[in-house]
Design a protein around this motif. Structure first.
Motif, PDB file in Angstrom:
ATOM      1  N   LEU A 196       0.887  -1.171  -0.018  1.00  0.00           N
ATOM      2  CA  LEU A 196       0.131  -0.175  -0.175  1.00  0.00           C
ATOM      3  C   LEU A 196       0.828   1.081   0.081  1.00  0.00           C
ATOM      4  N   VAL A 197       2.020   1.382   0.599  1.00  0.00           N
ATOM      5  CA  VAL A 197       2.941   2.241   0.430  1.00  0.00           C
ATOM      6  C   VAL A 197       4.363   1.745   0.086  1.00  0.00           C
ATOM      7  N   ARG A 198       5.225   2.682  -0.460  1.00  0.00           N
ATOM      8  CA  ARG A 198       6.620   2.093  -1.011  1.00  0.00           C
ATOM      9  C   ARG A 198       7.475   3.208  -0.757  1.00  0.00           C
ATOM     10  N   ASP A 199       8.945   3.011  -0.901  1.00  0.00           N
ATOM     11  CA  ASP A 199       9.817   3.813  -0.881  1.00  0.00           C
ATOM     12  C   ASP A 199       9.774   4.923  -1.978  1.00  0.00           C
ATOM     13  N   SER A 200       9.858   6.126  -1.568  1.00  0.00           N
ATOM     14  CA  SER A 200      10.052   7.212  -2.336  1.00  0.00           C
ATOM     15  C   SER A 200      11.420   7.761  -2.559  1.00  0.00           C
ATOM     16  N   GLU A 201      11.826   8.845  -3.481  1.00  0.00           N
ATOM     17  CA  GLU A 201      13.287   9.363  -3.291  1.00  0.00           C
ATOM     18  C   GLU A 201      13.894   9.689  -2.069  1.00  0.00           C
ATOM     19  N   ARG A 202      14.917   9.659  -1.728  1.00  0.00           N
ATOM     20  CA  ARG A 202      15.468   9.881  -0.411  1.00  0.00           C
ATOM     21  C   ARG A 202      15.435  11.496  -0.222  1.00  0.00           C
ATOM     22  N   GLY A 203      15.621  11.951   1.034  1.00  0.00           N
ATOM     23  CA  GLY A 203      15.551  13.527   1.111  1.00  0.00           C
ATOM     24  C   GLY A 203      16.854  14.118   0.432  1.00  0.00           C
ATOM     25  N   SER A 204      16.848  15.210   0.729  1.00  0.00           N
ATOM     26  CA  SER A 204      18.120  16.048   0.363  1.00  0.00           C
ATOM     27  C   SER A 204      19.526  15.649   1.046  1.00  0.00           C
ATOM     28  N   ASP A 205      19.248  15.206   2.190  1.00  0.00           N
ATOM     29  CA  ASP A 205      20.548  14.629   2.964  1.00  0.00           C
ATOM     30  C   ASP A 205      20.740  13.357   2.524  1.00  0.00           C
ATOM     31  N   GLY A 206      20.000  12.513   1.933  1.00  0.00           N
ATOM     32  CA  GLY A 206      20.153  11.127   1.492  1.00  0.00           C
ATOM     33  C   GLY A 206      20.094  10.101   2.308  1.00  0.00           C
ATOM     34  N   ARG A 207      19.610  10.266   3.632  1.00  0.00           N
ATOM     35  CA  ARG A 207      19.390   9.508   4.767  1.00  0.00           C
ATOM     36  C   ARG A 207      18.099   9.195   5.063  1.00  0.00           C
ATOM     37  N   GLN A 208      17.163  10.196   5.104  1.00  0.00           N
ATOM     38  CA  GLN A 208      15.850   9.944   5.569  1.00  0.00           C
ATOM     39  C   GLN A 208      15.199   9.268   4.435  1.00  0.00           C
ATOM     40  N   ARG A 209      14.264   8.202   5.105  1.00  0.00           N
ATOM     41  CA  ARG A 209      13.582   7.282   4.439  1.00  0.00           C
ATOM     42  C   ARG A 209      11.984   7.880   3.945  1.00  0.00           C
ATOM     43  N   ARG A 210      11.976   8.157   2.821  1.00  0.00           N
ATOM     44  CA  ARG A 210      10.780   9.092   2.218  1.00  0.00           C
ATOM     45  C   ARG A 210       9.680   7.738   1.840  1.00  0.00           C
ATOM     46  N   TRP A 211       8.500   7.897   2.177  1.00  0.00           N
ATOM     47  CA  TRP A 211       7.548   7.012   1.631  1.00  0.00           C
ATOM     48  C   TRP A 211       6.498   7.652   0.962  1.00  0.00           C
ATOM     49  N   GLU A 212       5.838   6.809  -0.122  1.00  0.00           N
ATOM     50  CA  GLU A 212       4.673   7.426  -0.999  1.00  0.00           C
ATOM     51  C   GLU A 212       3.622   6.512  -0.929  1.00  0.00           C
ATOM     52  N   ALA A 213       2.613   6.820  -1.209  1.00  0.00           N
ATOM     53  CA  ALA A 213       1.225   5.753  -1.516  1.00  0.00           C
ATOM     54  C   ALA A 213       1.544   5.296  -2.777  1.00  0.00           C
ATOM     55  N   VAL A 214       1.173   4.133  -2.951  1.00  0.00           N
ATOM     56  CA  VAL A 214       1.339   3.398  -4.388  1.00  0.00           C
ATOM     57  C   VAL A 214       0.374   3.668  -5.175  1.00  0.00           C
ATOM     58  N   ALA A 215      -0.923   4.391  -4.737  1.00  0.00           N
ATOM     59  CA  ALA A 215      -1.789   4.892  -5.593  1.00  0.00           C
ATOM     60  C   ALA A 215      -2.681   5.755  -5.190  1.00  0.00           C
TER      61      ALA A 215
END
Length: 202
Positions: A67-86
């Protein structure tokens, strides 16, 4: 009538996924990601009513059901960002009366969704409506219409509504008009029980 999925929703049929989603924090996470786009657990936490660590746990649980997945990393490259798949999700109770697990899971998820949105109209009336300009206020508000229809006719009505909505839901953001703003359409489809049908009159 089987209605095609015109709105790009993810379709949930697995009872375990329905039960996983039937949680206030998880529903809030999907709503927040759908409205505002990718975010970290820390960014989501204040909006979903949980600590960042608990929010992260719920995100991983949602990811396990696709239902969610990894999105692109934040500007610092460390924080895990999430997005809805739909854009959204949909589910239906199984037709098979013997599938009690599926029917029960759909009922639990439906109840949680009703609870989540129960006070939204009253909050809108107090917090948002007074600030709207007349053009928006004219088109806003509540309509309550009672119909006497068959289950097949009701499915056709729902299909027609989705036909109207689909071009607006799925269009590219660049195609939106300059004065466009988010609008929440709540469609409560509430068939009455057999005892409420004397004479079938409106």
């Amino acid at each position: 009538m089987d209605s095609p999925n015109r709105l790009g929703d993810i379709e949930i049929s697995d009872p375990h996924a329905m039960r996983a989603l039937a949680h206030p924090v998880r529903l809030a996470i999907l709503d927040r990601l759908g409205r505002h786009g990718p975010a970290t657990a820390t960014q989501l936490a204040p909006d979903v009513g949980a600590t960042p660590s608990v929010t992260s746990w719920h995100l991983r649980h949602l990811a396990g059901f696709g239902l969610v997945r990894d999105s692109e990393r934040g500007s610092d490259g460390r924080q895990r960002r999430w997005e809805a798949v739909a854009r959204g999700f949909r589910f239906v109770a199984p037709q098979d009366p013997a599938d009690e697990e599926g029917r029960s899971a759909a009922r639990v998820l439906s109840q949680q969704m009703f609870l989540r949105h129960a006070d939204l109209p009253s909050r809108w009336a107090v917090e948002v409506e007074p600030e709207l300009d007349p053009a928006w206020r004219r088109s806003a508000g509540l309509a309550s219409t009672r119909l006497v229809v068959s289950a097949e006719e009701l499915a056709a009505i729902e299909d027609g509504i989705e036909r109207v909505l689909a071009p607006y839901v799925t269009r590219d953001p660049a195609e939106r008009q300059a004065d466009a703003r988010g609008v929440r359409l709540l469609r409560y489809v509430l068939p009455e029980g057999p005892a409420e049908q004397p004479g079938q009159t409106l």
